[in-house]
Motif scaffolding. Sequence first.
Motif, PDB file in Angstrom:
ATOM      1  N   LEU A   1       0.716  -1.152  -0.030  1.00 10.76           N
ATOM      2  CA  LEU A   1       0.102   0.235   0.081  1.00 10.76           C
ATOM      3  C   LEU A   1       0.730   1.251   0.224  1.00 10.76           C
ATOM      4  O   LEU A   1       0.425   2.184  -0.686  1.00 10.76           O
ATOM      5  N   VAL A   2       1.924   1.178   0.791  1.00 10.46           N
ATOM      6  CA  VAL A   2       2.765   2.344   0.757  1.00 10.46           C
ATOM      7  C   VAL A   2       3.471   2.625  -0.631  1.00 10.46           C
ATOM      8  O   VAL A   2       3.487   3.701  -0.906  1.00 10.46           O
ATOM      9  N   ILE A   3       4.017   1.418  -1.395  1.00 10.04           N
ATOM     10  CA  ILE A   3       4.531   1.713  -2.533  1.00 10.04           C
ATOM     11  C   ILE A   3       3.523   2.122  -3.524  1.00 10.04           C
ATOM     12  O   ILE A   3       3.742   3.327  -4.193  1.00 10.04           O
TER      13      ILE A   3
ATOM     14  N   GLY B   1       3.426  10.626  -6.043  1.00 13.63           N
ATOM     15  CA  GLY B   1       4.741  10.932  -6.245  1.00 13.63           C
ATOM     16  C   GLY B   1       5.116  11.102  -7.695  1.00 13.63           C
ATOM     17  O   GLY B   1       5.660  12.145  -8.090  1.00 13.63           O
ATOM     18  N   LEU B   2       4.791  10.206  -8.488  1.00  9.12           N
ATOM     19  CA  LEU B   2       4.988  10.213 -10.090  1.00  9.12           C
ATOM     20  C   LEU B   2       4.482  11.724 -10.803  1.00  9.12           C
ATOM     21  O   LEU B   2       5.181  12.171 -11.402  1.00  9.12           O
TER      22      LEU B   2
ATOM     23  N   THR C   1      -1.263 -11.015  -5.671  1.00  7.13           N
ATOM     24  CA  THR C   1      -2.381 -10.683  -6.732  1.00  7.13           C
ATOM     25  C   THR C   1      -3.573 -10.444  -6.122  1.00  7.13           C
ATOM     26  O   THR C   1      -4.454  -9.704  -6.296  1.00  7.13           O
ATOM     27  N   LYS C   2      -3.917 -11.048  -4.590  1.00  4.80           N
ATOM     28  CA  LYS C   2      -4.935 -10.619  -3.974  1.00  4.80           C
ATOM     29  C   LYS C   2      -4.871  -9.026  -3.573  1.00  4.80           C
ATOM     30  O   LYS C   2      -6.175  -8.491  -3.411  1.00  4.80           O
ATOM     31  N   ASN C   3      -3.752  -8.509  -3.436  1.00  2.00           N
ATOM     32  CA  ASN C   3      -3.798  -7.265  -3.263  1.00  2.00           C
ATOM     33  C   ASN C   3      -4.096  -6.141  -4.399  1.00  2.00           C
ATOM     34  O   ASN C   3      -4.015  -4.944  -4.082  1.00  2.00           O
ATOM     35  N   THR C   4      -4.653  -6.879  -5.276  1.00  2.00           N
ATOM     36  CA  THR C   4      -5.294  -5.914  -6.342  1.00  2.00           C
ATOM     37  C   THR C   4      -6.371  -5.018  -5.760  1.00  2.00           C
ATOM     38  O   THR C   4      -7.012  -3.880  -6.253  1.00  2.00           O
ATOM     39  N   ALA C   5      -6.833  -5.657  -4.567  1.00  2.00           N
ATOM     40  CA  ALA C   5      -7.828  -4.758  -3.833  1.00  2.00           C
ATOM     41  C   ALA C   5      -7.548  -3.491  -3.426  1.00  2.00           C
ATOM     42  O   ALA C   5      -8.253  -2.736  -3.033  1.00  2.00           O
ATOM     43  N   LEU C   6      -6.185  -3.413  -2.955  1.00  2.00           N
ATOM     44  CA  LEU C   6      -5.499  -2.002  -2.869  1.00  2.00           C
ATOM     45  C   LEU C   6      -5.675  -0.855  -3.701  1.00  2.00           C
ATOM     46  O   LEU C   6      -5.608   0.178  -3.520  1.00  2.00           O
ATOM     47  N   GLY C   7      -6.072  -1.399  -5.067  1.00  2.00           N
ATOM     48  CA  GLY C   7      -6.118  -0.322  -5.987  1.00  2.00           C
ATOM     49  C   GLY C   7      -7.474   0.267  -5.811  1.00  2.00           C
ATOM     50  O   GLY C   7      -7.320   1.598  -6.242  1.00  2.00           O
ATOM     51  N   SER C   8      -8.248   0.104  -4.860  1.00  2.00           N
ATOM     52  CA  SER C   8      -9.628   0.971  -4.585  1.00  2.00           C
ATOM     53  C   SER C   8      -9.052   2.040  -3.754  1.00  2.00           C
ATOM     54  O   SER C   8      -9.641   3.291  -4.090  1.00  2.00           O
ATOM     55  N   VAL C   9      -7.694   2.213  -3.033  1.00  2.00           N
ATOM     56  CA  VAL C   9      -7.443   3.430  -2.569  1.00  2.00           C
ATOM     57  C   VAL C   9      -6.856   4.422  -3.425  1.00  2.00           C
ATOM     58  O   VAL C   9      -7.209   5.605  -3.054  1.00  2.00           O
ATOM     59  N   VAL C  10      -6.578   4.221  -4.559  1.00  2.00           N
ATOM     60  CA  VAL C  10      -6.303   5.042  -5.769  1.00  2.00           C
ATOM     61  C   VAL C  10      -7.271   5.014  -6.857  1.00  2.00           C
ATOM     62  O   VAL C  10      -7.165   5.600  -7.795  1.00  2.00           O
TER      63      VAL C  10
ATOM     64  N   SER D   1      -2.087   6.197 -14.498  1.00  2.00           N
ATOM     65  CA  SER D   1      -3.729   5.975 -14.129  1.00  2.00           C
ATOM     66  C   SER D   1      -3.564   5.120 -12.919  1.00  2.00           C
ATOM     67  O   SER D   1      -2.495   4.353 -12.568  1.00  2.00           O
ATOM     68  N   ALA D   2      -4.715   4.870 -12.230  1.00  2.00           N
ATOM     69  CA  ALA D   2      -4.945   3.889 -11.093  1.00  2.00           C
ATOM     70  C   ALA D   2      -4.383   2.567 -11.631  1.00  2.00           C
ATOM     71  O   ALA D   2      -3.760   1.618 -10.651  1.00  2.00           O
ATOM     72  N   PHE D   3      -4.885   2.262 -12.719  1.00  2.00           N
ATOM     73  CA  PHE D   3      -4.331   0.807 -13.212  1.00  2.00           C
ATOM     74  C   PHE D   3      -3.051   0.713 -13.344  1.00  2.00           C
ATOM     75  O   PHE D   3      -2.518  -0.408 -12.559  1.00  2.00           O
ATOM     76  N   PHE D   4      -2.334   1.491 -14.028  1.00  2.00           N
ATOM     77  CA  PHE D   4      -0.840   1.334 -14.109  1.00  2.00           C
ATOM     78  C   PHE D   4      -0.234   1.405 -12.763  1.00  2.00           C
ATOM     79  O   PHE D   4       0.785   0.760 -12.664  1.00  2.00           O
ATOM     80  N   VAL D   5      -0.460   2.287 -12.045  1.00  2.00           N
ATOM     81  CA  VAL D   5       0.272   2.568 -10.668  1.00  2.00           C
ATOM     82  C   VAL D   5       0.150   1.309  -9.770  1.00  2.00           C
ATOM     83  O   VAL D   5       0.945   0.604  -9.458  1.00  2.00           O
ATOM     84  N   THR D   6      -1.107   0.501 -10.045  1.00  2.00           N
ATOM     85  CA  THR D   6      -1.481  -0.730  -9.001  1.00  2.00           C
ATOM     86  C   THR D   6      -0.796  -1.953  -9.867  1.00  2.00           C
ATOM     87  O   THR D   6       0.048  -2.709  -9.169  1.00  2.00           O
ATOM     88  N   TRP D   7      -0.746  -1.788 -11.052  1.00  2.00           N
ATOM     89  CA  TRP D   7       0.123  -2.935 -11.906  1.00  2.00           C
ATOM     90  C   TRP D   7       1.661  -2.920 -11.510  1.00  2.00           C
ATOM     91  O   TRP D   7       2.311  -3.834 -11.192  1.00  2.00           O
TER      92      TRP D   7
END
Length: 225
Positions: A77-79, A86-87, A166-175, A95-101
């Motif tokens: 989540l920090v990353i 930061g970028l 891969t379950k951490n894709t749920a963290l994408g909801s934060v962004v 985009s949120a997708f690319f950052v999560t990926w």
Amino acid sequence: MSSTGGFFFTFFNAEIAAQYAPALGAGALITLGTGAAVVVTGTVLGLVLAILRALELRPLTWAIVAFADILRSLPPLVILIVLYFGLPELGLPLSAFFVTWISLSLVLAAYAEESIWAGIAALPAGQMEAARSTGLSWWKAMRWVVLPQAVRRAVPTLTNRIISITKNTALGSVVSLNELLNAAQGASSLSGNPTPLMMAAILYVIIFLPLVVFSRWLEKNWVRG
């Protein structure tokens, strides 16, 4: 209304399920696509880093070890948050997708590198020497002799990490990535009912259970075989 009827009305409301099924289906596809992208890029990057580390070039080895240790120490989540906010300050908005990926791929690459490197390091040094003595180049010896054995040893730990990350894709909801959990939370808030969250839980099982079963099959039939 009976307690059983009240339970199903609250957690498995058919009307609400039908209303929000399209949104949850779209979120599930985003989760599936993001997870697949993370698995491919993270595993391939980890494999490349492990091979480069096997070259035993000291500065390169130090850089790879530092990368793996730092990425494994930081919560994903920090990353994700650092990259997302930061970028743009560096003129690289994503985009949120690319950052999560990218975030999850880097984390998986760190774990994959350590798993595969551990497999390489566990092999007797004579394996590489024997392969080279037959006239094979370093790369061919690594490709045909060392890597197959190393990856076989790495599979149990690597598949567990792949599932976890891969379950951490749920963290994408934060962004604001509109993946499955984000879609379910939004639908649950709008409807005032937890049914969408229960639907999301079922979809998570549908998405990730085959991966868990496949990892067990792989470990039993390939690693032990």
